[in-house]
Scaffold this motif. Structure first.
Motif: not given
Length: 116
Positions: A82-87, A50-53, A66-70, A57-61
């Motif tokens: 957060y910033h790298a994921i949002k980017d 749903d966030a993708l839809a 806080k300590h995640s890996v994508l 990018p802020k809603k998806v990120a």
């Protein structure tokens, strides 16, 4: 196209968030807990989808802990904050992605859940 995905969730500030996304490594063991049901874990993917839809990018990120890996599908660069994921999602969302779970294998532990 088809893809193989793993989502590891963690409860953070009273919300379930993605801690690790797209990993082929399975943890050897989980401490058993009953803080979330299998159906609820499966429903967490819908929140991310749903966030993708929203194409925001802020809603998806914000779905990521806080300590995640994508480990993204269309990039060779691991995203670990957060910033790298949002980017990453700034450009990826232009492709209007939507996911579908074909097979779900849920593991539940104490304040941790995995669906792969």
């Amino acid at each position: 196209g088809k893809g193989r995905y793993t989502f590891l969730y963690v409860k953070e500030d009273s919300q379930w968030k993605i801690q690790h996304h797209h990993s082929s490594v399975m943890p050897e063991e989980f401490a058993m807990g009953k803080s979330i049901t299998e159906e609820e874990v499966q429903g967490l993917f819908g929140l991310w989808n749903d966030a993708l839809a929203t194409k925001d990018p802020k809603k998806v990120a914000m779905r990521y802990a806080k300590h995640s890996v994508l480990l993204p599908t269309v990039s060779d660069t691991p995203r670990t904050d957060y910033h790298a994921i949002k980017d990453y999602f700034v450009n990826f969302l232009k492709l209007e992605p939507q996911g579908k779970i074909i097979e779900s294998n849920v593991q539940i532990g104490l304040n941790v859940a995995q669906d792969c």
